[in-house]
Enzyme design. Structure first.
Site, PDB file in Angstrom:
ATOM      1  N   ASP A 168       1.107  -1.334   0.401  1.00 35.02           N
ATOM      2  CA  ASP A 168      -0.143   0.398   0.275  1.00 35.02           C
ATOM      3  C   ASP A 168       1.279   1.119   0.144  1.00 35.02           C
ATOM      4  O   ASP A 168       1.894   1.061   0.233  1.00 35.02           O
ATOM      5  CB  ASP A 168      -0.458  -0.064   1.095  1.00 35.02           C
ATOM      6  CG  ASP A 168      -0.165  -0.373   2.644  1.00 35.02           C
ATOM      7  OD1 ASP A 168       0.955  -0.518   2.237  1.00 35.02           O
ATOM      8  OD2 ASP A 168      -1.333  -0.807   3.481  1.00 35.02           O
ATOM      9  N   ASP A 178      -8.066  -2.166  13.718  1.00 40.50           N
ATOM     10  CA  ASP A 178      -9.184  -2.298  13.678  1.00 40.50           C
ATOM     11  C   ASP A 178      -9.504  -3.952  12.767  1.00 40.50           C
ATOM     12  O   ASP A 178     -10.261  -3.476  12.172  1.00 40.50           O
ATOM     13  CB  ASP A 178     -10.051  -1.675  12.896  1.00 40.50           C
ATOM     14  CG  ASP A 178      -8.769  -1.095  11.601  1.00 40.50           C
ATOM     15  OD1 ASP A 178      -7.861  -1.797  10.870  1.00 40.50           O
ATOM     16  OD2 ASP A 178      -9.197   0.570  10.832  1.00 40.50           O
ATOM     17  N   HIS A 218      -7.495  -4.212  10.041  1.00 32.73           N
ATOM     18  CA  HIS A 218      -7.160  -4.024   8.704  1.00 32.73           C
ATOM     19  C   HIS A 218      -6.026  -4.498   8.375  1.00 32.73           C
ATOM     20  O   HIS A 218      -5.064  -5.222   9.374  1.00 32.73           O
ATOM     21  CB  HIS A 218      -6.827  -2.604   8.160  1.00 32.73           C
ATOM     22  CG  HIS A 218      -5.711  -1.785   8.310  1.00 32.73           C
ATOM     23  ND1 HIS A 218      -6.027  -0.991   9.293  1.00 32.73           N
ATOM     24  CD2 HIS A 218      -4.309  -1.691   8.554  1.00 32.73           C
ATOM     25  CE1 HIS A 218      -4.793   0.086   9.746  1.00 32.73           C
ATOM     26  NE2 HIS A 218      -4.299  -1.284  10.062  1.00 32.73           N
ATOM     27  N   GLU A 226      -9.262  -1.402   5.167  1.00 30.23           N
ATOM     28  CA  GLU A 226     -10.592  -1.535   6.546  1.00 30.23           C
ATOM     29  C   GLU A 226     -11.986  -2.048   6.596  1.00 30.23           C
ATOM     30  O   GLU A 226     -12.058  -2.562   6.137  1.00 30.23           O
ATOM     31  CB  GLU A 226     -10.868  -0.104   6.196  1.00 30.23           C
ATOM     32  CG  GLU A 226      -9.600   1.231   5.893  1.00 30.23           C
ATOM     33  CD  GLU A 226      -8.275   1.975   7.569  1.00 30.23           C
ATOM     34  OE1 GLU A 226      -8.749   0.650   8.212  1.00 30.23           O
ATOM     35  OE2 GLU A 226      -8.523   2.643   7.638  1.00 30.23           O
TER      36      GLU A 226
END
Ligand code: F6R
Length: 236
Positions: free
Chosen positions: A67, A136, A138, A143
């Site tokens: 990413d 979270d 990810h 996400e």
């Protein structure tokens, strides 16, 4: 799934580096899917050490990162291209043309995403994908959402991710609000996956991802569907 627990970040880094080194030694032309963030820093140090001792050769290896922030070019200190140069590529010899990070400054981001997936396909897919996990759940910057996305795509970062990553920037306002991330398709098509998680704070989300329901609300849970996942967790 193989689950390894260690009691120190150093040990996690050594074990993960051994795993990656074994992959490259057995198949020098491996395609590695690499990650950024704080967790892999120790691994890249260990790999650099092995390279300096002459025990590792990346000259045929390809790396395709997960990413990149939208709007940061490779000269920005918080870009993931910059991170990879600083932590690995400037210390070990990869052919520059064999290292790939999404271009977060591409004029046509949709075309950049399509080309990124096409590149993974051209190289025959990823042999070994290294992943961290966000608080979270990810992986990459996939996400929590109401569906999984297979393709590389532009994602709006959640406020919790922006806040978690603000530690790398001088102020939270400087954290980009969007990123390009490899989607679940290229990640899940990788032949092997190595997931690292460092510290007790990651334990709850890691356990839920490994043992709970498979749901796009906890993106890493999709890894339960992969047949070759190794998790290295450090309790420290
Ligand atoms: C980074 C990436 C992210 C991180 C995750 C954990 O390329 O894809 O998913 O792996 O945010 O980050 P750290 O290691 O900083 O806790």
């Amino acid at each position: 799934m193989k689950f390894i627990t260690t009691n120190s970040y150093e040990r996690l880094s050594e074990l993960a580096a051994e795993y990656i080194a074994a992959q490259v030694i057995l198949k020098p032309e491996s395609v590695l899917g690499l990650a950024t963030g704080s967790s892999p820093v120790g691994i890249y140090k260990c790999l650099t050490e092995k390279f300096r001792k002459g025990n590792l050769d990346f000259s045929k290896t390809v790396s395709i990162n997960l990413d990149e922030y939208v709007g940061l070019d490779g000269s920005h200190e918080q870009s993931y291209r910059y991170f990879m140069q600083e932590n690995l590529f400037d210390h070990v010899f990869f052919k520059p043309e064999n290292t790939f990070v999404p271009n977060g400054c591409a004029e046509d981001l949709a075309a950049e995403c399509r080309e990124y997936d096409a590149r993974v396909r051209r190289f025959g897919g990823i042999d070994l994908q290294l992943l961290g996990i966000g608080f979270d759940g990810h992986i990459g910057f996939n996400e929590p959402d109401d569906h999984f996305t297979a393709e590389t795509h532009v994602v709006d970062l959640l406020p919790s991710t922006i806040e978690a990553n603000s530690r790398f920037f001088s102020s939270i306002d400087e954290v980009p609000k969007q990123a390009i991330t490899m989607g679940m398709g290229s990640i899940m098509n990788a032949r092997k996956i190595l997931l690292i998680a460092n510290g007790q704070k990651k334990k709850e989300v890691l356990m839920e991802a490994m043992n709970g329901n498979i749901t796009p609300r906890l993106p890493a849970s999709i890894l339960q569907l992969h047949r070759d996942v190794t998790v290295i967790f450090s309790e420290e």
